[in-house]
Design a protein around this motif. Structure first.
Motif, PDB file in Angstrom:
ATOM      1  N   GLN A  11       0.981  -1.260   0.090  1.00 37.29           N
ATOM      2  CA  GLN A  11       0.083  -0.038  -0.107  1.00 37.29           C
ATOM      3  C   GLN A  11       0.880   1.221  -0.040  1.00 37.29           C
ATOM      4  O   GLN A  11       0.308   2.284   0.170  1.00 37.29           O
ATOM      5  N   VAL A  12       2.408   1.130  -0.034  1.00 33.11           N
ATOM      6  CA  VAL A  12       3.011   2.128  -0.150  1.00 33.11           C
ATOM      7  C   VAL A  12       3.931   2.205  -1.411  1.00 33.11           C
ATOM      8  O   VAL A  12       4.320   1.125  -1.906  1.00 33.11           O
ATOM      9  N   ILE A  13       4.597   3.248  -1.752  1.00 29.31           N
ATOM     10  CA  ILE A  13       5.683   3.288  -2.775  1.00 29.31           C
ATOM     11  C   ILE A  13       6.809   2.197  -2.514  1.00 29.31           C
ATOM     12  O   ILE A  13       7.468   2.379  -1.488  1.00 29.31           O
ATOM     13  N   THR A  14       6.896   1.418  -3.569  1.00 32.44           N
ATOM     14  CA  THR A  14       7.876   0.258  -3.267  1.00 32.44           C
ATOM     15  C   THR A  14       8.871   0.165  -4.457  1.00 32.44           C
ATOM     16  O   THR A  14       8.130   0.108  -5.682  1.00 32.44           O
ATOM     17  N   PRO A  15       9.847  -0.273  -4.591  1.00 31.00           N
ATOM     18  CA  PRO A  15      10.624  -0.387  -5.704  1.00 31.00           C
ATOM     19  C   PRO A  15      10.097  -1.657  -6.694  1.00 31.00           C
ATOM     20  O   PRO A  15       9.575  -2.644  -6.109  1.00 31.00           O
ATOM     21  N   VAL A  16      10.056  -1.526  -7.833  1.00 26.96           N
ATOM     22  CA  VAL A  16       9.428  -2.208  -8.867  1.00 26.96           C
ATOM     23  C   VAL A  16      10.094  -3.539  -8.496  1.00 26.96           C
ATOM     24  O   VAL A  16       9.671  -4.843  -8.713  1.00 26.96           O
ATOM     25  N   GLU A  17      11.650  -3.544  -8.481  1.00 29.52           N
ATOM     26  CA  GLU A  17      12.305  -4.837  -8.569  1.00 29.52           C
ATOM     27  C   GLU A  17      11.711  -5.561  -7.341  1.00 29.52           C
ATOM     28  O   GLU A  17      11.480  -6.849  -7.223  1.00 29.52           O
ATOM     29  N   THR A  18      11.475  -4.983  -6.004  1.00 27.20           N
ATOM     30  CA  THR A  18      10.880  -5.811  -5.023  1.00 27.20           C
ATOM     31  C   THR A  18       9.581  -6.384  -5.211  1.00 27.20           C
ATOM     32  O   THR A  18       9.076  -7.310  -4.892  1.00 27.20           O
ATOM     33  N   LEU A  19       8.882  -5.316  -5.905  1.00 26.49           N
ATOM     34  CA  LEU A  19       7.428  -5.816  -6.250  1.00 26.49           C
ATOM     35  C   LEU A  19       7.378  -7.117  -7.196  1.00 26.49           C
ATOM     36  O   LEU A  19       6.823  -8.241  -7.180  1.00 26.49           O
ATOM     37  N   ILE A  20       8.340  -7.173  -8.093  1.00 24.89           N
ATOM     38  CA  ILE A  20       8.378  -8.213  -9.079  1.00 24.89           C
ATOM     39  C   ILE A  20       8.550  -9.629  -8.279  1.00 24.89           C
ATOM     40  O   ILE A  20       8.331 -10.565  -8.453  1.00 24.89           O
ATOM     41  N   PHE A  51      -7.671   2.384  -6.627  1.00 27.65           N
ATOM     42  CA  PHE A  51      -6.552   1.971  -6.535  1.00 27.65           C
ATOM     43  C   PHE A  51      -5.765   2.783  -6.122  1.00 27.65           C
ATOM     44  O   PHE A  51      -5.804   4.114  -6.043  1.00 27.65           O
ATOM     45  N   ILE A  52      -4.569   2.365  -5.651  1.00 25.78           N
ATOM     46  CA  ILE A  52      -3.575   3.334  -5.016  1.00 25.78           C
ATOM     47  C   ILE A  52      -2.029   2.733  -5.725  1.00 25.78           C
ATOM     48  O   ILE A  52      -1.933   1.606  -6.075  1.00 25.78           O
ATOM     49  N   ARG A  53      -1.339   3.807  -6.006  1.00 27.36           N
ATOM     50  CA  ARG A  53      -0.013   3.589  -6.567  1.00 27.36           C
ATOM     51  C   ARG A  53       0.893   3.133  -5.781  1.00 27.36           C
ATOM     52  O   ARG A  53       1.131   3.947  -4.956  1.00 27.36           O
ATOM     53  N   ILE A  54       1.683   2.253  -6.166  1.00 26.77           N
ATOM     54  CA  ILE A  54       2.797   1.575  -5.236  1.00 26.77           C
ATOM     55  C   ILE A  54       3.858   1.568  -5.935  1.00 26.77           C
ATOM     56  O   ILE A  54       4.940   0.746  -5.259  1.00 26.77           O
ATOM     57  N   SER A  55       4.207   2.225  -6.941  1.00 25.28           N
ATOM     58  CA  SER A  55       5.591   2.646  -7.326  1.00 25.28           C
ATOM     59  C   SER A  55       5.638   3.665  -7.971  1.00 25.28           C
ATOM     60  O   SER A  55       4.682   4.316  -8.260  1.00 25.28           O
ATOM     61  N   ASP A  56       7.040   4.282  -8.222  1.00 26.04           N
ATOM     62  CA  ASP A  56       7.426   5.169  -9.127  1.00 26.04           C
ATOM     63  C   ASP A  56       7.013   4.884 -10.555  1.00 26.04           C
ATOM     64  O   ASP A  56       6.702   3.741 -11.051  1.00 26.04           O
ATOM     65  N   THR A  57       6.982   5.773 -11.369  1.00 26.58           N
ATOM     66  CA  THR A  57       6.818   5.747 -12.881  1.00 26.58           C
ATOM     67  C   THR A  57       7.960   4.787 -13.465  1.00 26.58           C
ATOM     68  O   THR A  57       8.969   4.953 -12.932  1.00 26.58           O
ATOM     69  N   ILE A  58       7.482   4.093 -14.462  1.00 23.87           N
ATOM     70  CA  ILE A  58       8.508   3.028 -14.974  1.00 23.87           C
ATOM     71  C   ILE A  58       8.947   3.532 -16.152  1.00 23.87           C
ATOM     72  O   ILE A  58       8.137   3.497 -17.164  1.00 23.87           O
ATOM     73  N   PRO A  59      10.206   4.128 -16.322  1.00 27.23           N
ATOM     74  CA  PRO A  59      10.561   4.934 -17.656  1.00 27.23           C
ATOM     75  C   PRO A  59      10.442   3.950 -18.954  1.00 27.23           C
ATOM     76  O   PRO A  59      10.158   4.378 -19.877  1.00 27.23           O
ATOM     77  N   ASP A  60      10.736   2.674 -18.666  1.00 23.03           N
ATOM     78  CA  ASP A  60      10.687   1.816 -20.052  1.00 23.03           C
ATOM     79  C   ASP A  60       9.443   1.593 -20.588  1.00 23.03           C
ATOM     80  O   ASP A  60       9.423   1.156 -21.746  1.00 23.03           O
TER      81      ASP A  60
END
Length: 316
Positions: free
Chosen positions: A189-198, A262-271
């Motif tokens: 429920q908080v901003i988390t690195p995408v790598e961690t979410l994966i 929905f809640i945003r849980i990551s920074d934007t993904i540049p790719d």
């Protein structure tokens, strides 16, 4: 020999594309017996068999292939004539067909389109939603293999690039981030690195079938080892699954406004960032209603994307 009835060639082209009488009939919106009757009439007139009747469908003979090639060339010339005539149109009235993706229509285009309709009530706008868009190399866009061929005047599309021959402009960049159902205690429920979410979160993502979309390639590269609990085809379907709380998934940030659940849980993904384009065929660029639509709606969409980028930066 009497002259060829050029209308017969529409039926030959449809049969060549579909490969079956039923498929050609569906493309043309007629009965399959009509297609057969037209084919028989043309073969009789030419005293030549154009298609071999196989168990799997209709295969063009050598003569049929030659005729199909010439008919396609004629079709392209007819398209060119139509475009040039329409391009001379100077009136702000009449039909205008726009093709775009489902998510763009629902979350970006609706409000600018409504403003355009209020400002120009004599222009009749028809929107065709299609997730995979043609490049407008002709004004005809195939919506599905068995559908009637549909013409489009303008395309509003998400794409890394568009064909060089098209006329238009890039309106801005769309951004993407990972979202979860708000308040779902089994999901971050908080901003988390995408790598961690994966590594740690269950994912709702796209199909594994080979595809050319940027987010398909990102999915195949980055989520190959992730815990994928569901796969869908389009962003609207992904949002429906995320609403169940079954997992997390990336969405365009322009969907946030319509999905407060929905809640945003990551920074934007540049790719994943993609430009939004508004384009038309060069022959239509001087048509008054096309030019006016592209300027009016394009400016509103560009402003909307700029505001979204500012909002995302503020949240950071």
């Amino acid at each position: 020999m009497s002259r060829i009835d050029w209308d017969h060639l529409r039926y030959v082209l449809a049969l060549g594309r579909a490969g079956t009488l039923l498929g050609a009939a569906e493309m043309l919106g007629v009965n399959h017996t009509t297609v057969l009757r037209r084919l028989d009439a043309l073969e009789s007139q030419l005293s030549t068999r154009l298609f071999d009747r196989q168990r799997t469908g209709y295969e063009p003979t050598d003569a049929g292939l030659t005729l199909l090639e010439k008919a396609r060339s004629m079709e392209q010339k007819a398209d060119e004539i139509e475009r040039q005539i329409l391009g001379a149109d100077r009136t702000l009235e009449g039909p205008l067909r726009v093709v775009t993706a489902f998510a763009v229509m629902e979350h970006l285009l609706a409000e600018p389109l409504a403003e355009f309709v209020r400002a120009y009530p004599s222009i009749e706008v028809e929107v065709v939603e299609n997730a995979v868009l043609s490049d407008l190399s002709s004004r005809r866009i195939d919506l599905a293999p068995t559908s009637n061929r549909r013409e489009a005047d303008v395309a509003v599309r998400l794409s890394a690039q568009v064909s060089e021959h098209l006329f238009g402009r890039q309106l801005g960049m769309t951004q993407y981030a990972v979202y979860a159902l708000r308040g779902e205690n089994t999901l971050p429920q908080v901003i988390t690195p995408v790598e961690t979410l994966i590594r740690t979160a269950p994912w709702v993502t796209f199909e594994l079938d080979p595809a050319t979309r940027v987010y398909d390639r990102w999915t195949q590269t980055n989520l190959a080892e992730a815990n994928v609990v569901a796969r869908v085809d389009f962003f609207n379907a992904k949002a429906a699954m995320l609403r169940t709380g079954i997992g997390v998934g990336f969405l365009p940030t322009f969907m946030e406004k319509n999905h407060p659940e929905f809640i945003r849980i990551s920074d934007t993904i540049p790719d994943l960032s993609l430009p939004l384009w508004i384009v038309t065929h060069p022959d239509l660029r001087y048509t008054a209603r096309v030019r006016t639509f592209m300027k009016f709606v394009g400016d509103l969409l560009s402003k909307r994307l700029w505001n979204l980028a500012e909002q995302v930066n503020d949240i950071r």
